[in-house]
Design an enzyme around this catalytic site. Sequence first.
Site, PDB file in Angstrom:
ATOM      1  N   HIS A   3       0.834  -1.195   0.000  1.00  0.00           N
ATOM      2  CA  HIS A   3       0.000   0.000   0.000  1.00  0.00           C
ATOM      3  C   HIS A   3       0.877   1.257   0.000  1.00  0.00           C
ATOM      4  O   HIS A   3       2.085   1.195   0.243  1.00  0.00           O
ATOM      5  CB  HIS A   3      -0.930  -0.011   1.203  1.00  0.00           C
ATOM      6  CG  HIS A   3      -2.013  -1.035   1.096  1.00  0.00           C
ATOM      7  ND1 HIS A   3      -3.049  -1.132   1.999  1.00  0.00           N
ATOM      8  CD2 HIS A   3      -2.233  -2.019   0.173  1.00  0.00           C
ATOM      9  CE1 HIS A   3      -3.854  -2.121   1.648  1.00  0.00           C
ATOM     10  NE2 HIS A   3      -3.377  -2.678   0.555  1.00  0.00           N
ATOM     11  N   GLU A  52       1.174   3.764   2.061  1.00  0.00           N
ATOM     12  CA  GLU A  52       1.844   4.104   3.316  1.00  0.00           C
ATOM     13  C   GLU A  52       3.154   3.332   3.478  1.00  0.00           C
ATOM     14  O   GLU A  52       4.181   3.896   3.865  1.00  0.00           O
ATOM     15  CB  GLU A  52       0.936   3.797   4.519  1.00  0.00           C
ATOM     16  CG  GLU A  52      -0.383   4.543   4.491  1.00  0.00           C
ATOM     17  CD  GLU A  52      -1.511   3.750   3.864  1.00  0.00           C
ATOM     18  OE1 GLU A  52      -2.620   3.758   4.416  1.00  0.00           O
ATOM     19  OE2 GLU A  52      -1.276   3.110   2.807  1.00  0.00           O
ATOM     20  N   TRP A  80     -15.314  12.197 -37.020  1.00  0.00           N
ATOM     21  CA  TRP A  80     -15.245  12.231 -35.563  1.00  0.00           C
ATOM     22  C   TRP A  80     -16.005  13.448 -35.070  1.00  0.00           C
ATOM     23  O   TRP A  80     -15.910  14.506 -35.693  1.00  0.00           O
ATOM     24  CB  TRP A  80     -13.798  12.278 -35.088  1.00  0.00           C
ATOM     25  CG  TRP A  80     -13.021  11.065 -35.423  1.00  0.00           C
ATOM     26  CD1 TRP A  80     -12.139  10.897 -36.448  1.00  0.00           C
ATOM     27  CD2 TRP A  80     -13.055   9.838 -34.705  1.00  0.00           C
ATOM     28  NE1 TRP A  80     -11.599   9.651 -36.425  1.00  0.00           N
ATOM     29  CE2 TRP A  80     -12.145   8.959 -35.353  1.00  0.00           C
ATOM     30  CE3 TRP A  80     -13.720   9.349 -33.601  1.00  0.00           C
ATOM     31  CZ2 TRP A  80     -11.905   7.656 -34.928  1.00  0.00           C
ATOM     32  CZ3 TRP A  80     -13.489   8.060 -33.170  1.00  0.00           C
ATOM     33  CH2 TRP A  80     -12.603   7.231 -33.814  1.00  0.00           C
ATOM     34  N   THR A 124     -24.654   0.653 -31.597  1.00  0.00           N
ATOM     35  CA  THR A 124     -23.325   1.262 -31.663  1.00  0.00           C
ATOM     36  C   THR A 124     -22.285   0.230 -32.063  1.00  0.00           C
ATOM     37  O   THR A 124     -21.385   0.496 -32.863  1.00  0.00           O
ATOM     38  CB  THR A 124     -22.947   1.897 -30.311  1.00  0.00           C
ATOM     39  OG1 THR A 124     -23.879   2.928 -30.004  1.00  0.00           O
ATOM     40  CG2 THR A 124     -21.543   2.474 -30.339  1.00  0.00           C
ATOM     41  N   GLU A 171     -20.350   4.287 -23.246  1.00  0.00           N
ATOM     42  CA  GLU A 171     -19.981   5.148 -24.364  1.00  0.00           C
ATOM     43  C   GLU A 171     -21.077   5.289 -25.415  1.00  0.00           C
ATOM     44  O   GLU A 171     -20.816   5.747 -26.524  1.00  0.00           O
ATOM     45  CB  GLU A 171     -18.696   4.624 -25.015  1.00  0.00           C
ATOM     46  CG  GLU A 171     -17.472   4.729 -24.133  1.00  0.00           C
ATOM     47  CD  GLU A 171     -16.189   4.479 -24.894  1.00  0.00           C
ATOM     48  OE1 GLU A 171     -16.129   4.764 -26.106  1.00  0.00           O
ATOM     49  OE2 GLU A 171     -15.224   3.980 -24.281  1.00  0.00           O
TER      50      GLU A 171
END
Length: 339
Positions: free
Chosen positions: A51, A53, A171, A197, A269
Site C-alpha cells: 500500500h 503508506e 469524428w 453502436t 460510451e
Amino acid sequence: MQSDIKFMSLALTLAKRGWGGTSPNPMVGAVVVKNGKAVGKGFHRRAGEAHAEVNALNDAGRNARNATLYVTLEPCCTFGRTPPCTDAIISSGIRKVVVGCFDPNPKHAGKGLKVLQKAGIEVTANIMEKECRELNDAFFHWITTGRPFVLLKMAMTLDGKIATSKGDSKWVTGPKARARVQKLRQWADAVMVGGETARTDKPSLTIREFRTAKQPRRIIISRHLTPEKLKNLLPPGTEPEVISPKNRQEWISELKRLGKENVTSILVEGGGELAAEMLNAGIIDKVEFHIAPKILGGRNSRPVVGGTDPDSLSKAFQLKNVSLKTIDEDICISGYMKE
C-alpha cells in the site's frame, strides 16, 4: 493548515499515478514529511502489492521516526492480501498522521485512526476530503452498494447530435478529447455500448494509445447479438459479453453480479438509446459530455439522448457538483446525478 494542503496535494498527485492499476482497491498516495520537507513518497501501484503508506515509509527509512505521514485515505487496520498499514506506521515511529478521508467501508471507517491514536500517534482527518473522495468515486460506491460506479460519457455537437441520420459519427470531437476517452477506458473495469453502436461503429472498446496492465471488459447491451457474432464484428480485445436487462430491477441485478466479480467501475460510451434507457432506469452515477464546437443540424440526426419524448421540462434529469473545462477546442461538462 497551509502546509497540510500542500503535502496532501502532493499525496493526491502520487495517488493518481495508480490510475487504472489498483482496482478493486482504491488509488492512494502517501508522503512522509520531516522538518517541512518530504522525505518519503509512495503510492499504491496495483492490488496485491504494498500500500501507499508502506511504500512511503520504506522510501523514508529512518527519517520516518518522529515525522508526519500524509495519506489520502484512512490506513487499513486489518489483514487482507497485505498486512495492516497501521502496524507499519506504528513500528516506523511516525509521530502524526494526516488523513484525507475516512475508509468508506462501514466495517472499517474510523477504526484505523483509533488504532493509531491508541498507540499515541496524533491524528488529523478530512484534509482536502472532497478531492480525496472524488479520486475514488468508483471504489466508494462499490464498497458501500456492491454495485459498480457507472459513468456515462458522450460526445456531441453543439446542437446535441452524436451522428448523422445514417450513423456517421467519426469524428465528433477532436484528438485530445478522444485521448481523454482512452484514459477513461484505463480507469474503467468495463466499457459498455449498445448493440446498434457495436454494429454501426464497430468500436474496439480497448486501450490503444499507451501501454496498460489490463484491458477493460467489453459489455454489449443487445437482445439480438451474441458473443459469437461480436467476435467477428468487433476488433480484437477481451471476450465480449452480451446482456439484455429490460428494466431497473434487471439492471440492478446485472450490476450486482458484476460488482461481485470485482467490477468497480463501468464506462458507458453510447449510443443515445442506451443512454436514455440507463438514465430512465436510474443507474447512471455521473455523466461526462464532450461538446464539439460544431452544429450538425437535421431533424433526423441522432440525438445524444434518445428515448420517448418527455411531456414536461420537469422530467429533465438534474445534475449536481457540475464542473466545466476545455479539452483543446472541445468543452467537457461533468456532474453527478441528483437522486
